[in-house]
Write a protein that holds these residues in place. Structure first.
Motif, PDB file in Angstrom:
ATOM      1  N   ARG A   1      16.790  10.462  -2.572  1.00 19.03           N
ATOM      2  CA  ARG A   1      16.021   9.365  -3.153  1.00 19.03           C
ATOM      3  C   ARG A   1      15.918   8.275  -2.096  1.00 19.03           C
ATOM      4  N   LEU A   2      14.707   7.973  -1.681  1.00 24.10           N
ATOM      5  CA  LEU A   2      14.464   7.006  -0.618  1.00 24.10           C
ATOM      6  C   LEU A   2      14.160   5.642  -1.223  1.00 24.10           C
ATOM      7  N   LEU A   3      14.839   4.630  -0.715  1.00 25.33           N
ATOM      8  CA  LEU A   3      14.587   3.256  -1.155  1.00 25.33           C
ATOM      9  C   LEU A   3      13.881   2.512  -0.036  1.00 25.33           C
ATOM     10  N   VAL A   4      12.627   2.111  -0.277  1.00 30.31           N
ATOM     11  CA  VAL A   4      11.853   1.379   0.714  1.00 30.31           C
ATOM     12  C   VAL A   4      12.067  -0.115   0.507  1.00 30.31           C
ATOM     13  N   ALA A   5      12.468  -0.797   1.587  1.00 35.61           N
ATOM     14  CA  ALA A   5      12.577  -2.248   1.542  1.00 35.61           C
ATOM     15  C   ALA A   5      11.188  -2.819   1.810  1.00 35.61           C
ATOM     16  N   ILE A   6      10.580  -3.416   0.792  1.00 38.37           N
ATOM     17  CA  ILE A   6       9.204  -3.893   0.926  1.00 38.37           C
ATOM     18  C   ILE A   6       9.127  -5.386   0.619  1.00 38.37           C
ATOM     19  N   SER A   7       8.622  -6.130   1.592  1.00 40.25           N
ATOM     20  CA  SER A   7       8.470  -7.578   1.430  1.00 40.25           C
ATOM     21  C   SER A   7       7.083  -7.950   0.966  1.00 40.25           C
ATOM     22  N   GLY A   8       6.129  -7.036   1.152  1.00 44.98           N
ATOM     23  CA  GLY A   8       4.724  -7.343   0.892  1.00 44.98           C
ATOM     24  C   GLY A   8       3.951  -7.566   2.177  1.00 44.98           C
ATOM     25  N   GLY A   9       4.663  -7.628   3.313  1.00 46.46           N
ATOM     26  CA  GLY A   9       3.987  -7.713   4.593  1.00 46.46           C
ATOM     27  C   GLY A   9       3.321  -6.393   4.951  1.00 46.46           C
ATOM     28  N   SER A  10       2.548  -6.410   6.021  1.00 42.87           N
ATOM     29  CA  SER A  10       1.763  -5.214   6.355  1.00 42.87           C
ATOM     30  C   SER A  10       2.651  -4.025   6.706  1.00 42.87           C
ATOM     31  N   ASP A  11       3.722  -4.247   7.436  1.00 44.88           N
ATOM     32  CA  ASP A  11       4.541  -3.128   7.905  1.00 44.88           C
ATOM     33  C   ASP A  11       5.200  -2.401   6.745  1.00 44.88           C
ATOM     34  N   SER A  12       5.875  -3.151   5.868  1.00 44.83           N
ATOM     35  CA  SER A  12       6.591  -2.506   4.769  1.00 44.83           C
ATOM     36  C   SER A  12       5.637  -1.945   3.721  1.00 44.83           C
ATOM     37  N   THR A  13       4.508  -2.614   3.511  1.00 46.47           N
ATOM     38  CA  THR A  13       3.515  -2.078   2.573  1.00 46.47           C
ATOM     39  C   THR A  13       2.931  -0.782   3.113  1.00 46.47           C
ATOM     40  N   GLY A  14       2.671  -0.755   4.419  1.00 46.29           N
ATOM     41  CA  GLY A  14       2.158   0.468   5.035  1.00 46.29           C
ATOM     42  C   GLY A  14       3.148   1.617   4.935  1.00 46.29           C
ATOM     43  N   LEU A  15       4.426   1.311   5.119  1.00 47.58           N
ATOM     44  CA  LEU A  15       5.451   2.359   4.998  1.00 47.58           C
ATOM     45  C   LEU A  15       5.462   2.924   3.585  1.00 47.58           C
ATOM     46  N   LEU A  16       5.407   2.055   2.584  1.00 46.83           N
ATOM     47  CA  LEU A  16       5.418   2.515   1.201  1.00 46.83           C
ATOM     48  C   LEU A  16       4.199   3.386   0.899  1.00 46.83           C
ATOM     49  N   ILE A  17       3.023   2.952   1.334  1.00 49.36           N
ATOM     50  CA  ILE A  17       1.795   3.688   1.061  1.00 49.36           C
ATOM     51  C   ILE A  17       1.812   5.052   1.757  1.00 49.36           C
ATOM     52  N   ALA A  18       2.269   5.080   3.006  1.00 54.88           N
ATOM     53  CA  ALA A  18       2.310   6.350   3.745  1.00 54.88           C
ATOM     54  C   ALA A  18       3.252   7.341   3.077  1.00 54.88           C
ATOM     55  N   LEU A  19       4.424   6.879   2.664  1.00 60.45           N
ATOM     56  CA  LEU A  19       5.373   7.765   1.987  1.00 60.45           C
ATOM     57  C   LEU A  19       4.816   8.242   0.647  1.00 60.45           C
ATOM     58  N   HIS A  20       4.195   7.327  -0.070  1.00 55.91           N
ATOM     59  CA  HIS A  20       3.618   7.700  -1.368  1.00 55.91           C
ATOM     60  C   HIS A  20       2.563   8.794  -1.196  1.00 55.91           C
ATOM     61  N   GLN A  21       1.744   8.668  -0.146  1.00 59.09           N
ATOM     62  CA  GLN A  21       0.710   9.668   0.092  1.00 59.09           C
ATOM     63  C   GLN A  21       1.327  11.040   0.382  1.00 59.09           C
ATOM     64  N   VAL A  22       2.368  11.056   1.168  1.00 62.50           N
ATOM     65  CA  VAL A  22       3.001  12.333   1.519  1.00 62.50           C
ATOM     66  C   VAL A  22       3.666  12.968   0.305  1.00 62.50           C
ATOM     67  N   LEU A  23       4.388  12.153  -0.473  1.00 58.23           N
ATOM     68  CA  LEU A  23       5.170  12.705  -1.572  1.00 58.23           C
ATOM     69  C   LEU A  23       4.304  13.118  -2.764  1.00 58.23           C
ATOM     70  N   ARG A  24       3.147  12.518  -2.905  1.00 63.25           N
ATOM     71  CA  ARG A  24       2.299  12.877  -4.049  1.00 63.25           C
ATOM     72  C   ARG A  24       1.693  14.270  -3.883  1.00 63.25           C
ATOM     73  N   THR A  25       1.796  14.847  -2.680  1.00 68.10           N
ATOM     74  CA  THR A  25       1.289  16.209  -2.471  1.00 68.10           C
ATOM     75  C   THR A  25       2.243  17.258  -3.029  1.00 68.10           C
TER      76      THR A  25
END
Length: 417
Positions: free
Chosen positions: A6-30
């Motif tokens: 279970r991966l916990l993404v530290a997300i502040s809302g900045g571009s870097d952490s938001t991008g990390l969350l979106i990229a992981l979500h895209q991979v895992l939804r497959t």
């Protein structure tokens, strides 16, 4: 990756952490990785009026993606100085708490190639930085001996991450502190923006890992502790001086002195000069005394600045930054230096002068109400390895495990990947 994860993404809302969350979500939804699930946490440092609203916006994004999300707020009075370091410590503490609550096996942060370049530039600018520090941030760090934090975007540029978000019609939050020139990192960022991002050495981490492994070999083969109060390094472990000897001695000195960082380069040069002299020399550095004898180098806590500490009943506290002490009594305990002189290992294995010094660096426990000494059943004492117990870079894991073995501690938690 160990399964399940279970991966916990530290997300502040900045571009870097938001991008990390979106990229992981895209991979895992497959569903290509059914054993991996995703969660997110936002740390509200409460340093700006808009921080709570920004955390709420992140919560909405996570809800729209079907990702579990929690907000942790940094409560209490904020320090007047050293706010960046204090905020960093609070952030990782709160992330670790969130990971435990959500059952996460790994925390992910969104440090980028730019962050790495800034870190290396700041370390290079400090005159006393050891060469080994130029490896920059490790790709993973063990926090508080309990959970690993990975940085999967260290080789990604911020512009590419923002392009991903723009392509998905997503925005991000720009933290105004990222342009505040009062902070060293911001000044470094501005300087790099003017000169261009330097080429980073792709082999620096490999070299740092190898350096730590060689230093660990020296420790395992040639070092021992005496009653937990002194480290003795045999003459064979001090031969063939090189960066690995410097690295080993720096870690040992930091541990005995209860310091997160070892001595600076100038101080370490003095240490190595001591070893080149005939036996009998001595010097102090990093809250330690180093005594060069015929049977090796002895490292002991310096007899200065060892302050008493009162620990409430049932509490756990850190004494002299070296010993974690749990009070198992129903009354407060007072901890002071100068342990009982009847410690056989000290008298048998140390010269008399060093034995007296070593005793003063060991904890002596007594009841605060009547001054009566307490036994092992009344307190639990654990030696702290200050350089690595809070933040352990992955490239120093072998060295940290060697120190743990020398000091009679359990090995550190291995990475989950």
């Amino acid at each position: 990756m160990r399964q399940p994860a279970r991966l916990l993404v530290a997300i502040s809302g900045g571009s870097d952490s938001t991008g990390l969350l979106i990229a992981l979500h895209q991979v895992l939804r497959t569903n290509a990785f059914p054993h991996i699930t995703l969660a997110a946490a936002t740390i509200d440092h409460a340093l700006r009026d808009t921080s709570a609203a920004e955390a709420a916006d992140v919560a909405k994004l996570c809800a729209s993606l079907g990702i579990s999300h929690t907000i942790r707020r940094w409560h209490g009075q904020k320090p007047a100085t050293g706010i960046s370091a204090a905020a960093r410590e609070a952030r990782y503490r709160l992330l670790a708490e969130a990971a435990a609550e959500l059952g996460a096996t790994l925390i992910l942060t969104a440090h980028t190639l730019e962050d790495q370049a800034e870190t290396i530039a700041m370390r290079a600018a400090r005159s006393d930085t050891q060469a080994s520090g130029l490896a920059g941030m490790a790709d993973a760090v063990l926090y508080d001996r309990r959970i690993w934090i990975a940085r999967p975007l260290l080789f990604c540029r911020r512009a590419d991450i923002r392009r991903l978000l723009t392509d998905h019609g997503l925005g991000w939050i720009d933290d105004p502190s990222n342009t505040d020139a009062r902070y060293e990192r911001v000044r470094t960022r501005q300087a790099l923006a003017a000169t261009g991002l330097p080429e980073l050495d792709p082999q620096s981490t490999t070299r740092r890992t190898a350096l730590s492994a060689r230093a660990a070999d020296r420790l395992r083969n040639h070092a021992k502790t005496i009653a937990g109060a002194a480290v003795q390094i045999a003459p064979a472990g001090l031969s063939e001086p090189g960066e690995d000897l410097r690295h080993m001695l720096s870690a040992a000195i930091a541990t005995v002195g209860g310091r997160v960082h070892g001595p600076g380069r100038d101080s370490m040069d003095r240490v190595l000069a001591l070893l080149r002299q005939p036996p009998g020399g001595q010097l102090t550095t990093g809250r330690t005394v180093l005594s060069n004898r015929r049977d090796g180098l002895f490292i002991l806590r310096e007899n200065r600045g060892i302050l008493p500490l009162v620990i409430a009943a049932g509490d756990v506290d850190l004494w002299d930054d070296r010993f974690e002490i749990a009070n198992l009594c129903d009354v407060p305990l007072t901890v002071e230096g100068d342990a009982d002189g009847a410690i056989p290992d000290l008298a048998l294995n140390l010269p008399s002068g060093l034995a007296r010094l070593a005793r003063k660096g060991l904890p002596s426990l007594s009841r605060s109400d009547d001054g009566q000494p307490v036994g092992s059943q009344d307190a639990r004492i654990t030696l702290r390895i200050a350089p690595f117990d809070l933040f352990l870079p992955r490239f120093d894991l072998t060295l940290a495990d060697a120190l743990a073995a020398v000091f009679g501690r359990d090995p550190y938690l291995p990475p989950p990947f």
